[in-house]
Design an enzyme around this catalytic site. Structure first.
Site, mmCIF file in Angstrom:
data_model
loop_
_atom_site.group_PDB
_atom_site.id
_atom_site.type_symbol
_atom_site.label_atom_id
_atom_site.label_comp_id
_atom_site.label_asym_id
_atom_site.label_seq_id
_atom_site.Cartn_x
_atom_site.Cartn_y
_atom_site.Cartn_z
ATOM 1 N N GLY A 234 0.823 -1.198 0.000
ATOM 2 C CA GLY A 234 0.000 0.000 0.000
ATOM 3 C C GLY A 234 0.856 1.246 0.000
ATOM 4 O O GLY A 234 2.071 1.196 -0.172
ATOM 5 N N HIS A 235 0.191 2.378 0.211
ATOM 6 C CA HIS A 235 0.871 3.671 0.198
ATOM 7 C C HIS A 235 1.129 4.195 1.594
ATOM 8 O O HIS A 235 1.471 5.359 1.767
ATOM 9 C CB HIS A 235 0.048 4.693 -0.593
ATOM 10 C CG HIS A 235 -0.085 4.363 -2.046
ATOM 11 N ND1 HIS A 235 -0.769 5.168 -2.934
ATOM 12 C CD2 HIS A 235 0.375 3.305 -2.772
ATOM 13 C CE1 HIS A 235 -0.735 4.613 -4.146
ATOM 14 N NE2 HIS A 235 -0.044 3.496 -4.067
#
Length: 389
Positions: A234-235
């Site tokens: 993810g970020h």
């Protein structure tokens, strides 16, 4: 005798919940027939029950088209999901809907049971062209909570959402516990939990792996608590983006503790647009966080421009202040492990770096670096990389 009977009846109504089994309302659980009507009918009757109501979704596979469970309800409502709820796989079936499943205007809600929300987003992700097309039709959020108070969401799994997995808007006192959120790293815009305009929201003991932010805290949110979360892919865990629109509300009091980020493209990130719209982001604590091969482990980006079409002369007017990073350790896959890129128009104030130990995992001696601009604050304890404050 009659009075005693009435007292006993009232006590029973308050103590023992009435069960509304969706199978009794026509749900088929064959994974193909649309069960939306059965679910909505069960909800309608449960919501009208003046005692404690329990909606039961037994084990099995249920097909649901967009549904919204609307309140206010007359009593506390529990939704027990044992089975798997499936969204239509074809993107066209959900176009023009901002959400697949919604809960709205409810005070006193409990959603759990060990079941799964399957967004079936694989067929839809190629239709997401929002990076290139500013007039794109956004795909729907899997589960959205609007104007919900005093709620628990727990022991649930969400997989392959078409867009955001869980969205929280204008909610108060809402807690996520033991949720698992899964989508591939290349799935577009599949944020794990997105929080906007809400107060007193907790996320704990959860695993989140997505193609976007594991958790995103948006304008108007305050008293957000995140702990014992494993994030990746993810970020990362993000505050923002902020400052894109006029009149945005401030973000205050965000705490992230005792969590791990693994292989994410960002770690702990605050991001604001370079615009003239002013707001404040203040009183954040990031403490006891492990970074495992994370790009940009600690970052403030006040020139956020994901599509590369921003005005290079513009400057953010979001004032960031009182942000503490304490006991952050692990490895960075980028050379710059601490990057505090604040605004020239509104320099960051009160930044604290305490006991930071982040090595560059590709370097033979593990030496990373830090970079600061327009950032004011102090550092103490171990500082690897050397502090730029």
């Amino acid at each position: 005798m009659f009075l005693l009977f009435m007292v006993w009846s009232v006590a029973e109504a308050k103590g023992k919940p009435k069960v509304f089994n969706v199978m009794k309302y026509g749900a088929t659980a064959n994974g193909q027939t649309d069960d939306s009507k059965a679910f909505l009918t069960a909800w309608s009757e449960a919501c009208e029950w003046e005692g404690r109501a329990r909606i039961l979704i037994p084990r099995g596979s249920y097909m649901l088209y967009p549904v919204e469970f609307m309140g206010p309800c007359k009593g506390h409502t529990t939704v027990v999901i044992r089975g798997t709820l499936n969204a239509p796989s074809e993107a066209q079936a959900l176009f023009f809907n901002t959400k697949w499943i919604g809960f709205r205007y409810i005070d006193g809600l409990n959603v759990g049971g060990g079941g799964t929300f399957n967004g079936q987003g694989v067929a839809s992700w190629p239709h997401n062209d929002c990076i290139m097309n500013t007039n794109c039709q956004p795909l729907p959020t899997s589960v959205k909570f609007d104007f919900v108070k005093n709620a628990r969401i727990h022991h649930l799994k969400s997989i392959d959402s078409k867009n955001t997995h869980f969205a929280v808007f204008r909610c108060e006192n809402l807690n996520f516990t033991k949720v698992r959120i899964l989508a591939p790293a290349n799935s577009p815009n599949t944020d794990g939990i997105k929080i906007g305009g809400s107060q007193n929201v907790g996320i704990t003991r959860s695993t989140i792996g997505t193609g976007d932010d594991c958790v995103a805290v948006l304008p108007g949110s305050s008293d957000i608590r995140i702990s014992e979360v494993v994030c990746g892919p993810g970020h990362g865990i993000s505050v923002g983006s902020l400052g894109k629109y006029k009149g945005e509300e401030d973000v205050r009091r965000v705490v992230v503790r005792n969590s791990t980020l693994r292989g994410t493209s960002n770690g702990l990130r605050i991001k604001t647009w370079a615009s003239a719209f002013a707001s404040e982001a203040s009183d954040f604590l990031f403490e006891d966080i492990e970074m495992d091969n994370v790009r940009n482990p600690i970052t403030i980006d006040q020139n956020y421009c994901p599509h590369g079409s921003c005005n290079p002369q513009a400057s953010s007017h979001v004032q960031i202040s009182n942000v503490k990073y304490k006991n952050i350790w692990g490895t960075s896959c980028s050379k710059i492990a601490v990057n505090l890129h604040c605004s020239e128009s509104a320099p960051c104030k009160g930044i604290v770096l305490g006991n930071i130990n982040l090595a560059h995992h590709r370097d033979s001696v593990g030496i990373a670096s830090s970079s600061c601009s327009h950032a004011n604050g102090v550092s103490y304890g171990q500082q690897n990389p050397s502090s730029c404050l």
